[in-house]
Motif scaffolding. Structure first.
Motif, PDB file in Angstrom:
ATOM      1  N   ASN A 274      58.916  72.662  30.683  1.00 40.73           N
ATOM      2  CA  ASN A 274      58.871  71.269  30.248  1.00 40.73           C
ATOM      3  C   ASN A 274      60.278  70.770  29.961  1.00 40.73           C
ATOM      4  O   ASN A 274      60.850  71.047  28.910  1.00 40.73           O
ATOM      5  CB  ASN A 274      57.979  71.154  29.006  1.00 40.73           C
ATOM      6  CG  ASN A 274      57.772  69.729  28.566  1.00 40.73           C
ATOM      7  OD1 ASN A 274      58.191  68.788  29.231  1.00 40.73           O
ATOM      8  ND2 ASN A 274      57.119  69.555  27.432  1.00 40.73           N
TER       9      ASN A 274
ATOM     10  N   ASP B  82      56.176  71.467  24.121  1.00 38.14           N
ATOM     11  CA  ASP B  82      55.847  72.842  24.507  1.00 38.14           C
ATOM     12  C   ASP B  82      55.926  72.999  26.020  1.00 38.14           C
ATOM     13  O   ASP B  82      55.830  72.012  26.763  1.00 38.14           O
ATOM     14  CB  ASP B  82      54.437  73.203  24.044  1.00 38.14           C
ATOM     15  CG  ASP B  82      54.376  73.546  22.554  1.00 38.14           C
ATOM     16  OD1 ASP B  82      55.446  73.685  21.936  1.00 38.14           O
ATOM     17  OD2 ASP B  82      53.245  73.654  22.031  1.00 38.14           O
ATOM     18  N   PRO B  83      56.057  74.241  26.536  1.00 39.96           N
ATOM     19  CA  PRO B  83      56.067  74.451  27.986  1.00 39.96           C
ATOM     20  C   PRO B  83      54.862  73.823  28.690  1.00 39.96           C
ATOM     21  O   PRO B  83      55.003  73.271  29.787  1.00 39.96           O
ATOM     22  CB  PRO B  83      56.072  75.976  28.113  1.00 39.96           C
ATOM     23  CG  PRO B  83      56.773  76.435  26.876  1.00 39.96           C
ATOM     24  CD  PRO B  83      56.317  75.497  25.793  1.00 39.96           C
TER      25      PRO B  83
ATOM     26  N   THR C  54      64.100  73.444  25.663  1.00 40.00           N
ATOM     27  CA  THR C  54      63.120  73.243  26.730  1.00 40.00           C
ATOM     28  C   THR C  54      63.705  73.599  28.091  1.00 40.00           C
ATOM     29  O   THR C  54      64.892  73.912  28.215  1.00 40.00           O
ATOM     30  CB  THR C  54      62.590  71.795  26.730  1.00 40.00           C
ATOM     31  OG1 THR C  54      63.655  70.891  27.094  1.00 40.00           O
ATOM     32  CG2 THR C  54      62.054  71.420  25.347  1.00 40.00           C
TER      33      THR C  54
ATOM     34  N   PRO D 176      52.688  71.037  27.308  1.00 46.36           N
ATOM     35  CA  PRO D 176      52.597  70.202  26.109  1.00 46.36           C
ATOM     36  C   PRO D 176      51.168  69.889  25.693  1.00 46.36           C
ATOM     37  O   PRO D 176      50.326  69.525  26.516  1.00 46.36           O
ATOM     38  CB  PRO D 176      53.346  68.923  26.518  1.00 46.36           C
ATOM     39  CG  PRO D 176      53.383  68.938  28.008  1.00 46.36           C
ATOM     40  CD  PRO D 176      53.383  70.367  28.412  1.00 46.36           C
ATOM     41  N   ARG D 177      50.915  70.051  24.400  1.00 47.19           N
ATOM     42  CA  ARG D 177      49.595  69.761  23.863  1.00 47.19           C
ATOM     43  C   ARG D 177      49.268  68.281  23.997  1.00 47.19           C
ATOM     44  O   ARG D 177      50.133  67.431  23.847  1.00 47.19           O
ATOM     45  CB  ARG D 177      49.515  70.180  22.391  1.00 47.19           C
ATOM     46  CG  ARG D 177      49.601  71.690  22.182  1.00 47.19           C
ATOM     47  CD  ARG D 177      49.086  72.093  20.792  1.00 47.19           C
ATOM     48  NE  ARG D 177      49.868  71.523  19.702  1.00 47.19           N
ATOM     49  CZ  ARG D 177      50.919  72.125  19.163  1.00 47.19           C
ATOM     50  NH1 ARG D 177      51.324  73.286  19.634  1.00 47.19           N
ATOM     51  NH2 ARG D 177      51.566  71.556  18.161  1.00 47.19           N
TER      52      ARG D 177
ATOM     53  N   GLY E 174      54.666  70.031  19.240  1.00 46.63           N
ATOM     54  CA  GLY E 174      53.926  70.579  20.370  1.00 46.63           C
ATOM     55  C   GLY E 174      54.010  69.723  21.620  1.00 46.63           C
ATOM     56  O   GLY E 174      53.692  70.185  22.718  1.00 46.63           O
TER      57      GLY E 174
END
Length: 225
Positions: free
Chosen positions: A118, A173-174, A110, A176-177, A170
């Motif tokens: 993130n 994630d850059p 990350t 994030p979900r 997820g």
């Protein structure tokens, strides 16, 4: 005689098992905390010494470019006022079991601290100092403050902790979900185990970068207010 021998043997076995259980509980609840306190203090001392040894901006020595994070090495110190007045933990590169015994761990895949993406961090809920024991207390607007020795970064929690399963990668994630963030930004994700003494699920807290300031200006308002 045979019955008496069996009863005595069984009693001694129960006492032995009970003693082992008690010792294990003491180890988990007390000794791992002692180990963590020593390890985290050492990590913070090492970081602070490295920061002292850095060239001062404006002197003849040029400031070195940012170094790549090294697995197992400290990269920042984190403060979360909501979790305690003296809550202070080092953040190391990596999330292996050995690293998380010494402090919090940065997911290597990350973003770097303060950069677009993130910056994601994991920590124990229980054992090894219980850094995220009170994780469920986090609320929208709470400050999560980090420093890398040159800059203070103040993030603000976006929502109450989200519960999910360990395979839900997820969340780091850059963008994030399920975080509610709708595009690229400078985000922070905190992860820990759920329930408190288990690991079947994860608790997630997302935050966005709210402010930065040089360490030369003193501590940010989130730590002095």
């Amino acid at each position: 005689m045979a019955v008496r021998l069996i009863v005595r043997t069984f009693s001694e076995l129960c006492i032995t098992v009970g003693t082992v259980i008690v010792l294990f509980v003491v180890y988990v609840m007390f000794w791992t905390g002692v180990q963590a306190e020593s390890a985290t203090a050492g990590q913070i001392d090492t970081l602070e010494q490295e920061w002292i040894d850095r060239p001062v901006p404006g002197t003849t020595a040029a400031a070195p470019p940012p170094k790549a994070y090294t697995t197992g090495k400290g990269i920042a110190v984190m403060y979360i006022p909501r979790l305690g007045r003296n809550w202070e933990w080092p953040v190391l590169e990596g999330t292996s079991t050995a690293i998380l015994k010494k402090g919090l761990g940065h997911y290597a895949a990350t973003a770097r601290l303060g950069e677009t993406g993130n910056f994601s961090v994991a920590g124990h809920r229980r054992t090894y100092g219980d850094p995220f024991k009170d994780f469920p207390r986090l609320r929208p607007g709470d400050a999560v403050v980090l420093t890398d020795g040159t800059t203070w970064y103040t993030y603000r929690v976006a929502r109450t902790p989200y519960r999910t399963v360990p395979t839900d990668i997820g969340v780091i994630d850059p963008v994030p979900r399920r975080s509610g963030f709708d595009g690229p930004g400078r985000y922070l994700t905190l992860t820990t185990c759920e329930p408190e003494w288990g690991s079947s699920h994860r608790l997630i807290a997302w935050a966005h970068l709210d402010a930065t300031q040089p360490v030369t200006q003193g501590k940010p308002p989130a730590l002095t207010g």
